[in-house]
Design a protein around this motif. Structure first.
Motif, PDB file in Angstrom:
ATOM      1  N   PHE B 114       0.836  -1.206   0.000  1.00 31.39           N
ATOM      2  CA  PHE B 114       0.000   0.000   0.000  1.00 31.39           C
ATOM      3  C   PHE B 114       0.877   1.265   0.000  1.00 31.39           C
ATOM      4  CE2 PHE B 114      -2.346   3.218   2.582  1.00 31.39           C
ATOM      5  CZ  PHE B 114      -3.336   3.506   1.651  1.00 31.39           C
ATOM      6  N   HIS B 115       1.906   1.272   0.852  1.00 36.60           N
ATOM      7  CA  HIS B 115       2.811   2.430   0.913  1.00 36.60           C
ATOM      8  C   HIS B 115       3.607   2.578  -0.382  1.00 36.60           C
ATOM      9  CE1 HIS B 115       2.238   4.208   4.802  1.00 36.60           C
ATOM     10  NE2 HIS B 115       2.112   3.013   5.317  1.00 36.60           N
ATOM     11  N   LEU B 116       4.002   1.438  -0.960  1.00 36.13           N
ATOM     12  CA  LEU B 116       4.725   1.497  -2.245  1.00 36.13           C
ATOM     13  C   LEU B 116       3.847   2.112  -3.327  1.00 36.13           C
ATOM     14  CD1 LEU B 116       6.756  -1.806  -2.596  1.00 36.13           C
ATOM     15  CD2 LEU B 116       7.639   0.493  -2.831  1.00 36.13           C
ATOM     16  N   TYR B 117       2.566   1.751  -3.301  1.00 36.75           N
ATOM     17  CA  TYR B 117       1.607   2.299  -4.277  1.00 36.75           C
ATOM     18  C   TYR B 117       1.529   3.826  -4.145  1.00 36.75           C
ATOM     19  CZ  TYR B 117      -2.944   3.706  -6.075  1.00 36.75           C
ATOM     20  OH  TYR B 117      -3.946   4.378  -6.716  1.00 36.75           O
ATOM     21  N   LEU B 118       1.407   4.297  -2.890  1.00 37.21           N
ATOM     22  CA  LEU B 118       1.324   5.753  -2.654  1.00 37.21           C
ATOM     23  C   LEU B 118       2.641   6.436  -3.041  1.00 37.21           C
ATOM     24  CD1 LEU B 118      -0.482   5.877   0.806  1.00 37.21           C
ATOM     25  CD2 LEU B 118      -1.484   6.256  -1.435  1.00 37.21           C
ATOM     26  N   PHE B 119       3.745   5.787  -2.731  1.00 35.55           N
ATOM     27  CA  PHE B 119       5.075   6.323  -3.047  1.00 35.55           C
ATOM     28  C   PHE B 119       5.234   6.466  -4.572  1.00 35.55           C
ATOM     29  CE2 PHE B 119       9.906   5.367  -2.346  1.00 35.55           C
ATOM     30  CZ  PHE B 119      10.195   6.685  -2.618  1.00 35.55           C
ATOM     31  N   LYS B 120       4.865   5.404  -5.281  1.00 34.23           N
ATOM     32  CA  LYS B 120       5.014   5.429  -6.746  1.00 34.23           C
ATOM     33  C   LYS B 120       4.096   6.473  -7.368  1.00 34.23           C
ATOM     34  CE  LYS B 120       5.020   0.790  -7.272  1.00 34.23           C
ATOM     35  NZ  LYS B 120       5.032  -0.480  -7.984  1.00 34.23           N
ATOM     36  N   ARG B 121       2.944   6.669  -6.752  1.00 34.07           N
ATOM     37  CA  ARG B 121       2.016   7.711  -7.245  1.00 34.07           C
ATOM     38  C   ARG B 121       2.656   9.093  -7.164  1.00 34.07           C
ATOM     39  NH1 ARG B 121      -4.210   8.190  -5.729  1.00 34.07           N
ATOM     40  NH2 ARG B 121      -3.366  10.104  -4.904  1.00 34.07           N
ATOM     41  N   PHE B 132       7.961  16.741  -2.429  1.00 33.42           N
ATOM     42  CA  PHE B 132       9.276  16.154  -2.148  1.00 33.42           C
ATOM     43  C   PHE B 132       9.451  15.808  -0.670  1.00 33.42           C
ATOM     44  CE2 PHE B 132      10.088  17.551  -6.402  1.00 33.42           C
ATOM     45  CZ  PHE B 132      10.981  16.612  -6.876  1.00 33.42           C
ATOM     46  N   ASN B 133       8.649  16.459   0.180  1.00 32.04           N
ATOM     47  CA  ASN B 133       8.707  16.116   1.602  1.00 32.04           C
ATOM     48  C   ASN B 133       8.172  14.694   1.818  1.00 32.04           C
ATOM     49  OD1 ASN B 133       9.185  16.663   4.328  1.00 32.04           O
ATOM     50  ND2 ASN B 133       7.007  17.110   4.639  1.00 32.04           N
ATOM     51  N   ILE B 134       7.047  14.398   1.145  1.00 37.97           N
ATOM     52  CA  ILE B 134       6.473  13.044   1.249  1.00 37.97           C
ATOM     53  C   ILE B 134       7.442  12.021   0.658  1.00 37.97           C
ATOM     54  CG2 ILE B 134       4.600  11.562   0.398  1.00 37.97           C
ATOM     55  CD1 ILE B 134       2.722  13.952   0.631  1.00 37.97           C
ATOM     56  N   ILE B 135       8.052  12.390  -0.474  1.00 38.92           N
ATOM     57  CA  ILE B 135       9.005  11.467  -1.120  1.00 38.92           C
ATOM     58  C   ILE B 135      10.174  11.161  -0.174  1.00 38.92           C
ATOM     59  CG2 ILE B 135      10.689  11.313  -3.020  1.00 38.92           C
ATOM     60  CD1 ILE B 135       8.511  12.802  -4.709  1.00 38.92           C
ATOM     61  N   ASN B 137      10.094  11.283   3.039  1.00 38.20           N
ATOM     62  CA  ASN B 137       9.580  10.440   4.130  1.00 38.20           C
ATOM     63  C   ASN B 137       9.500   8.978   3.702  1.00 38.20           C
ATOM     64  OD1 ASN B 137       9.330  12.625   5.754  1.00 38.20           O
ATOM     65  ND2 ASN B 137       7.141  12.907   5.441  1.00 38.20           N
ATOM     66  N   TYR B 138       9.030   8.752   2.474  1.00 36.85           N
ATOM     67  CA  TYR B 138       8.965   7.367   1.982  1.00 36.85           C
ATOM     68  C   TYR B 138      10.359   6.771   1.805  1.00 36.85           C
ATOM     69  CZ  TYR B 138       3.939   7.190   1.334  1.00 36.85           C
ATOM     70  OH  TYR B 138       2.590   7.152   1.563  1.00 36.85           O
ATOM     71  N   LEU B 139      11.290   7.599   1.307  1.00 37.68           N
ATOM     72  CA  LEU B 139      12.675   7.112   1.156  1.00 37.68           C
ATOM     73  C   LEU B 139      13.232   6.721   2.526  1.00 37.68           C
ATOM     74  CD1 LEU B 139      14.105   9.624  -1.466  1.00 37.68           C
ATOM     75  CD2 LEU B 139      13.910   7.169  -1.765  1.00 37.68           C
ATOM     76  N   ALA B 140      12.916   7.535   3.538  1.00 41.59           N
ATOM     77  CA  ALA B 140      13.375   7.224   4.900  1.00 41.59           C
ATOM     78  C   ALA B 140      12.721   5.930   5.388  1.00 41.59           C
ATOM     79  CB  ALA B 140      13.038   8.377   5.829  1.00 41.59           C
ATOM     80  N   ARG B 141      11.425   5.783   5.085  1.00 41.24           N
ATOM     81  CA  ARG B 141      10.698   4.599   5.537  1.00 41.24           C
ATOM     82  C   ARG B 141      11.312   3.321   4.954  1.00 41.24           C
ATOM     83  NH1 ARG B 141       6.746   0.889   4.858  1.00 41.24           N
ATOM     84  NH2 ARG B 141       5.217   0.807   6.511  1.00 41.24           N
ATOM     85  N   PHE B 142      11.541   3.350   3.635  1.00 41.18           N
ATOM     86  CA  PHE B 142      12.031   2.121   2.996  1.00 41.18           C
ATOM     87  C   PHE B 142      13.518   1.881   3.272  1.00 41.18           C
ATOM     88  CE2 PHE B 142       8.016   2.551   0.789  1.00 41.18           C
ATOM     89  CZ  PHE B 142       7.568   1.249   0.897  1.00 41.18           C
ATOM     90  N   SER B 143      14.298   2.958   3.442  1.00 42.56           N
ATOM     91  CA  SER B 143      15.705   2.719   3.817  1.00 42.56           C
ATOM     92  C   SER B 143      15.757   2.207   5.262  1.00 42.56           C
ATOM     93  CB  SER B 143      16.566   3.974   3.628  1.00 42.56           C
ATOM     94  OG  SER B 143      16.155   5.006   4.472  1.00 42.56           O
ATOM     95  N   GLY B 144      14.845   2.688   6.111  1.00 35.52           N
ATOM     96  CA  GLY B 144      14.778   2.188   7.489  1.00 35.52           C
ATOM     97  C   GLY B 144      14.390   0.728   7.522  1.00 35.52           C
ATOM     98  N   LYS B 145      13.473   0.349   6.635  1.00 37.28           N
ATOM     99  CA  LYS B 145      13.000  -1.046   6.585  1.00 37.28           C
ATOM    100  C   LYS B 145      14.144  -2.007   6.227  1.00 37.28           C
ATOM    101  CE  LYS B 145       9.789  -3.895   3.980  1.00 37.28           C
ATOM    102  NZ  LYS B 145       9.437  -4.872   5.002  1.00 37.28           N
TER     103      LYS B 145
END
Lengths: 131, 155
Positions: B114-121, B132-135, B137-145
């Motif tokens: 679901f998060h990947l879908y929103l990120f790719k959107r 770019f702030n959301i982007i 945040n997603y980069l931080a989320r997936f690098s953290g994962k």
């Protein structure tokens, strides 16, 4: 283990690239460098590069060749500092310098024209003019 | 060559089996049991196949997670430090995110998908419209994962 000297060196490359003080070119344009480093295989029938031609670049600082190389079928790049003698080469690998190398790659790639971006801009232009 | 008596005996035996209620019940039971057993084997084989695929992907993920960690961190620094907020960086990030999703699909949970879908959107938007702030945040989320090692399943 990452060496701070090398990180500083890559940061300087980033700064100089941003300031247009370094002229990067696509790596496959320098046939001699590529051949001598064994990154190119040419036979009578075919020829192939052992790196991603769209994501590999080089620039010259004095007698040194600075190569940002992305292998085929891989996303991790490495930075080579190659003297004209092709000896005493320094390789800064992705394992230790991946984050800053990605940064450098993003800056270098942005220096080159991209047809896909051109098309997006071309489509967007009338919208800008209208608004 | 079998004698006529032997052939007659065999024919009588077959007739007896065909007419016997007990043999018919046994045949029905055997066919039902084989149906249940083959269904069970198919389900088991499917589950084993899924575990093998999961473990293969987990091994690949454990070998490559630091590569993605550094790539996502690098993209984030490019946006924050170098102020690269262009269409080109969005395309580059999208390429890496698609690669990540494609390579590690069996490991992704519904929440990640679901998060990947929103990120790719976000990444598919124009640079002028993308947040770019959301982007970041997603980069931080997936690098953290990618910091977490993926354990293999045993069945």
């Amino acid at each position: 283990m990452a060496d701070n000297r090398y990180i500083e060196f890559i940061e300087l490359l980033i700064d100089q690239t941003k300031a247009n003080e370094l002229k990067w070119s696509y790596l496959d344009e320098n046939k001699e460098l590529v051949r001598r480093m064994g990154w190119y295989n040419e036979t009578v029938v075919f020829s192939e590069y052992f790196f991603n031609e769209e994501r590999s670049f080089f620039c010259k600082i004095g007698d040194m060749n600075i190569v940002l190389l992305t292998p085929n079928n891989d996303i991790s790049s490495a930075l080579y500092v190659i003297p004209y003698t092709f000896r005493n080469i320094v390789v800064l690998d992705f394992k230790n310098y991946g984050e800053i190398l990605t940064r450098l790659a993003n800056i270098v790639v942005a220096r080159f024209p991209n047809a896909d971006i051109f098309i997006t801009d071309f489509i967007r232009k009338p919208e800008r003019e209208a608004s | 060559m079998p004698s006529a008596d032997q052939i007659n005996f065999f024919a009588a035996f077959i007739n007896h089996i065909a007419e016997s209620k007990l043999w018919q019940a046994l045949a029905i039971f055997a066919s039902l049991a084989s149906l249940v057993f083959s269904t069970y084997i198919s389900v088991k084989a499917y589950k084993i196949n899924r575990i093998i695929k999961f473990n293969e992907t987990a091994r690949l993920y454990n070998a490559r997670r630091y590569t993605y960690f550094k790539i996502f961190r690098g993209h984030r620094t490019s946006i924050l430090k170098d102020d690269l907020k262009t269409d080109l960086i969005l395309k580059n990030i999208l390429e890496d995110v698609e690669g990540y999703a494609f390579e590690f699909k069996p490991l992704l949970g519904y929440f990640d998908i679901f998060h990947l879908y929103l990120f790719k959107r976000q990444l598919k938007k124009d640079a002028t419209k993308a947040d770019f702030n959301i982007i970041c945040n997603y980069l931080a989320r997936f690098s953290g994962k990618t910091r977490r090692r993926e354990d293999e399943k045993n069945g």
